[in-house]
Design an enzyme around this catalytic site. Structure first.
Site, short mmCIF file in Angstrom:
data_model
loop_
_atom_site.label_atom_id
_atom_site.label_comp_id
_atom_site.label_asym_id
_atom_site.label_seq_id
_atom_site.Cartn_x
_atom_site.Cartn_y
_atom_site.Cartn_z
N CYS A 146 -41.75 -68.60 28.17
CA CYS A 146 -42.21 -67.95 26.94
C CYS A 146 -43.61 -68.43 26.58
O CYS A 146 -44.44 -67.66 26.08
CB CYS A 146 -41.27 -68.25 25.77
SG CYS A 146 -39.66 -67.48 25.96
N CYS A 183 -37.18 -57.73 31.12
CA CYS A 183 -36.94 -59.18 31.21
C CYS A 183 -36.56 -59.77 29.87
O CYS A 183 -36.18 -60.93 29.79
CB CYS A 183 -38.18 -59.88 31.73
SG CYS A 183 -38.76 -59.27 33.31
#
Lengths: 391, 151
Positions: free
Chosen positions: B104, B34
């Site tokens: 994130c 990813c």
């Protein structure tokens, strides 16, 4: 800090000649469709621009249609040809896995309307073959669309051979030549091309203007209905300044092509050799049959966006096919199509040069990049694993 | 896409980068497929206070910046306080993240929890860690994306 621009595949700086042509055309305010003197003045400029673009491609004037750019040209050619051939009962379109999104997303839209789309795989070096196209063609094939040069990895596809196959099978052939025109020799007649898309800002012309070449005899459906502009197929008063700027830039690019190529190729190769000397770094796309200005590499163990932003901080403008730079979680479809795993594709860097690139700039990039890669690798758990597995 | 000055500062001058060889807790989350992996190392004293914290991150600028900020926010705090760290707090401390980068901060939150979970496990203390199995291989947002097509 001096800026080093190595993102010419994204867009280029407008050339002085193109700028001058734009400015001159702004002063000619008449409508090219008007019959009076002011209109005629504008018409002559438009007509000359069309002749210049036609001559650059080896085409006839009435085969050139001005558009807003490469994406519009791709959409028009592909959807238009699909609709045209649908009337003849043909509903299959053949393309490749590495096309620009302007092509791929257009094909997706047609798929939803019931067309069958075949995306040919490419080799590990990033090429499709005419044989693959030939084998994929059936009696239901409406259109083949294969890009001339890839925007990410710079590979030049065998368009002449593919065109010849299509011609012999009686199948329409379109090529997205946005990254090729002005950079490598193009001749639509010799290359058996039925339709070709180009974009002004990829060869130092203005943004927001492009063209579609459509071979005489192919009656593409109108894109915009209205007035008689562009033979009535794309109505609307022409963007004359941009069209003139594009024509001037293209003429200049073709005049200087040999000289520019001779200058850029050694710089490109110096960059490729220097960057791939960094351990666990690979070149994307083959070395042969590569546009003069493209460098594309993947550094294992790091992510492209971080690299780009560090380069930016050092004054270097570059590009990456990493997921993070595309706003999605997937890395570039082109890098996946040449067989890279996600982890490696995330670490991609594209540098695209121009004739203004200097050896000093190349040396500076080669001085800066390995240090940034090393720094990012030092904080990367992925790199840590790679190193551990090596031992 | 524009990053805040805070994000750029923590990206270009990340705090607490590195490893702790004799860490009391280590947590790694994310998936290279990813495009981001975060690894957090904790040094914890007898009173359960995080005396040192380091991180290693593979990922984009916001992955590095959120790791840096998360380590700053838990340094000197108790491990239980660290468990309360939310991704929202990390985003706020960074003056915001672009919407596509919010995942994130989720990863940073999970990396901290994974490190604390590892700390408790090493201590032999049963502790329920909210929203974290302690060995997450992908954050929630990534699960949706990566699930089912692992190579």
């Amino acid at each position: 800090m001096k800026r080093i621009y190595m993102d010419n595949a994204a867009t280029t700086a407008i050339s002085p000649a193109a700028m001058q042509a734009v400015q001159q055309a702004w002063e000619v305010y008449g409508n090219p469709s008007s019959l009076h003197g002011a209109g005629r003045e504008a018409f002559f400029l438009l007509d000359k621009a069309r002749a210049d673009v036609a001559s650059a491609l080896g085409a006839e004037k009435n085969e050139i249609f001005f558009t807003s750019g490469g994406s519009e040209s791709d959409n028009w050619a592909i959807i238009g040809a699909a609709k045209l051939m649908q009337k003849k009962g043909k509903n299959e379109i053949i393309s490749t896995a590495i096309e620009h999104h302007a092509v791929l997303h257009t094909l997706n839209a047609l798929e939803k309307e019931g067309f069958k789309v075949i995306l040919l795989p490419v080799s590990a070096e990033g090429y499709v073959t005419a044989e693959q196209v030939e084998n994929a063609i059936t009696e239901n094939t409406a259109l083949v669309t294969v890009m001339m040069a890839n925007n990410e990895i710079g590979t030049i596809q065998p368009v002449s051979e593919i065109g010849a196959v299509c011609r012999s099978k009686g199948v329409l052939f379109h090529t997205d030549a946005v990254q090729a025109v002005g950079h490598i020799p193009v001749n639509v007649k010799e290359m058996n091309i039925d339709m070709l898309s180009l974009s002004g800002h990829k060869f130092h012309g203005p943004k927001g203007v492009g063209a579609l070449y459509v071979r005489k005899g192919i009656r593409l459906p109108n894109l915009i209905n209205g007035g008689a502009q562009e033979s009535g197929r794309r109505a609307g008063t022409e963007n004359l300044p941009s069209i003139c700027g594009m024509a001037a830039a293209l003429t200049e690019a073709i005049e200087n092509m040999e000289k520019n190529t001779a200058k850029i190729v050694p710089l490109r190769d110096k960059l490729i050799n220097g960057l791939t000397a960094v351990e666990r770094t690979r070149l994307n796309g083959g070395r042969e049959n590569r546009v003069p200005n493209n460098v594309s590499v993947c550094f294992e163990g790091i992510e492209g966006e971080s690299l780009l932003l560090w380069l930016d901080a050092k004054g270097i403008c570059a590009s990456s096919g990493s997921a993070c730079t595309s706003g999605s979680l997937d890395p570039s479809h082109v890098l996946l199509a040449i067989g890279l795993i996600h982890e490696i594709a995330h670490g991609s860097l594209r540098l695209s040069l121009s004739e203004h690139t200097t050896e000093e700039e190349v040396d500076y990039v080669l001085e800066v990049v390995p240090g940034i890669v090393k720094y990012l690798r030092e904080m990367s758990p992925v790199w840590e694993k790679i190193v551990k597995e090596e031992k | 896409m524009i990053y805040s000055e805070k994000v750029m500062d923590h990206f270009q001058n990340p705090r607490n980068v590195g490893k702790i060889e004799d860490a009391d807790g280590v947590g790694e989350v994310g998936n290279a497929k990813c495009g981001d992996i975060m690894k957090i190392y904790l040094k914890v004293d007898d009173n359960g206070i995080i005396t040192d914290v380091k991180f290693n991150t593979y990922g984009c600028a916001s992955a590095i910046a959120t790791s840096s900020m998360a380590t700053e926010l838990i340094k000197g705090k108790s491990v239980d306080d660290a468990l309360q760290l939310s991704n929202k707090a990390v985003v706020e401390a960074l003056d915001g993240l672009p919407p596509v980068k919010v995942h994130c901060s989720v990863l940073a939150e999970e990396a901290v929890r994974a490190a604390v979970a590892d700390y408790y496990q090493r201590k032999g203390i049963e502790k329920e860690i909210p929203g974290c199995s302690g060995n997450c291989s992908c954050c929630h947002l990534h699960d949706e994306h990566c699930g089912g097509d692992e190579e």
